[in-house]
Design a protein around this motif. Structure first.
Motif, PDB file in Angstrom:
ATOM      1  N   GLY A   1       0.813  -1.215   0.000  1.00 30.06           N
ATOM      2  CA  GLY A   1       0.000   0.000   0.000  1.00 30.06           C
ATOM      3  C   GLY A   1       0.845   1.262   0.000  1.00 30.06           C
ATOM      4  N   LEU A   2       1.927   1.265   0.763  1.00 28.61           N
ATOM      5  CA  LEU A   2       2.826   2.417   0.769  1.00 28.61           C
ATOM      6  C   LEU A   2       3.497   2.599  -0.589  1.00 28.61           C
ATOM      7  CD1 LEU A   2       4.569   2.193   4.261  1.00 28.61           C
ATOM      8  CD2 LEU A   2       2.972   3.935   3.465  1.00 28.61           C
TER       9      LEU A   2
ATOM     10  N   GLY B   1       1.853   5.841  -7.555  1.00 28.62           N
ATOM     11  CA  GLY B   1       0.753   6.336  -8.383  1.00 28.62           C
ATOM     12  C   GLY B   1       0.868   7.827  -8.629  1.00 28.62           C
ATOM     13  N   ARG B   2       0.672   8.225  -9.854  1.00 24.98           N
ATOM     14  CA  ARG B   2       0.771   9.638 -10.220  1.00 24.98           C
ATOM     15  C   ARG B   2      -0.458  10.423  -9.765  1.00 24.98           C
ATOM     16  NH1 ARG B   2       5.853  10.620 -11.142  1.00 24.98           N
ATOM     17  NH2 ARG B   2       6.765   9.303 -12.718  1.00 24.98           N
ATOM     18  N   ALA B   3      -1.597  10.003 -10.229  1.00 23.24           N
ATOM     19  CA  ALA B   3      -2.835  10.727  -9.917  1.00 23.24           C
ATOM     20  C   ALA B   3      -3.608   9.935  -8.872  1.00 23.24           C
ATOM     21  CB  ALA B   3      -3.660  10.920 -11.176  1.00 23.24           C
ATOM     22  N   HIS B   4      -3.310  10.157  -7.634  1.00 23.05           N
ATOM     23  CA  HIS B   4      -3.984   9.449  -6.545  1.00 23.05           C
ATOM     24  C   HIS B   4      -5.073  10.347  -5.985  1.00 23.05           C
ATOM     25  CE1 HIS B   4      -4.090   6.007  -3.963  1.00 23.05           C
ATOM     26  NE2 HIS B   4      -2.889   5.630  -4.325  1.00 23.05           N
ATOM     27  N   ALA B   5      -6.315   9.895  -6.051  1.00 17.16           N
ATOM     28  CA  ALA B   5      -7.432  10.724  -5.619  1.00 17.16           C
ATOM     29  C   ALA B   5      -7.449  10.907  -4.102  1.00 17.16           C
ATOM     30  CB  ALA B   5      -8.743  10.103  -6.085  1.00 17.16           C
TER      31      ALA B   5
ATOM     32  N   TRP C   1      -5.828   9.016   2.638  1.00 12.39           N
ATOM     33  CA  TRP C   1      -6.485   7.804   3.112  1.00 12.39           C
ATOM     34  C   TRP C   1      -5.688   6.561   2.761  1.00 12.39           C
ATOM     35  CZ3 TRP C   1      -9.646   8.276   6.838  1.00 12.39           C
ATOM     36  CH2 TRP C   1     -10.503   9.357   6.920  1.00 12.39           C
ATOM     37  N   SER C   2      -5.064   6.567   1.595  1.00 12.36           N
ATOM     38  CA  SER C   2      -4.240   5.427   1.200  1.00 12.36           C
ATOM     39  C   SER C   2      -3.034   5.277   2.116  1.00 12.36           C
ATOM     40  CB  SER C   2      -3.772   5.590  -0.247  1.00 12.36           C
ATOM     41  OG  SER C   2      -4.858   5.569  -1.118  1.00 12.36           O
ATOM     42  N   LEU C   3      -2.390   6.392   2.432  1.00 12.56           N
ATOM     43  CA  LEU C   3      -1.249   6.349   3.349  1.00 12.56           C
ATOM     44  C   LEU C   3      -1.676   5.909   4.745  1.00 12.56           C
ATOM     45  CD1 LEU C   3       0.779   9.531   2.373  1.00 12.56           C
ATOM     46  CD2 LEU C   3       1.394   7.150   1.986  1.00 12.56           C
ATOM     47  N   ALA C   4      -2.798   6.438   5.214  1.00 14.08           N
ATOM     48  CA  ALA C   4      -3.286   6.071   6.544  1.00 14.08           C
ATOM     49  C   ALA C   4      -3.618   4.584   6.614  1.00 14.08           C
ATOM     50  CB  ALA C   4      -4.509   6.911   6.908  1.00 14.08           C
TER      51      ALA C   4
END
Length: 76
Positions: free
Chosen positions: A21-22, A28-32, A36-39
């Motif tokens: 996930g990290l 990813g270039r365009a991460h919406a 939240w993904s990092l958390a």
């Protein structure tokens, strides 16, 4: 022993999930939803390491969590 083994397997799954996930969050270039993904990745990584360090307490906690889920899911 089976509960302890399951806890260790679950710990490694969480650690690998957190690491992937990290990597995907930064690759990813365009991460919406970068925050939240990092958390999510950090929480999975931290919980995996804690389960790996304290497998007996993790087995008890996982048993309680699964039993609460089954109790709540089984009610009409």
């Amino acid at each position: 022993m089976a509960g302890l083994a399951a806890t260790l397997v679950f710990a490694w799954i969480l650690i690998l999930t957190g690491m992937i996930g990290l990597i995907s969050a930064f690759a990813g270039r365009a991460h919406a939803h970068l925050g939240w993904s990092l958390a999510s990745a950090l929480i999975a990584l931290i919980i995996g390491v804690v389960l790996l360090l304290y497998p007996l307490a993790g087995a008890v906690a996982l048993t309680i969590i699964v039993s609460l889920y089954l109790l709540l899911d089984g009610s009409p």
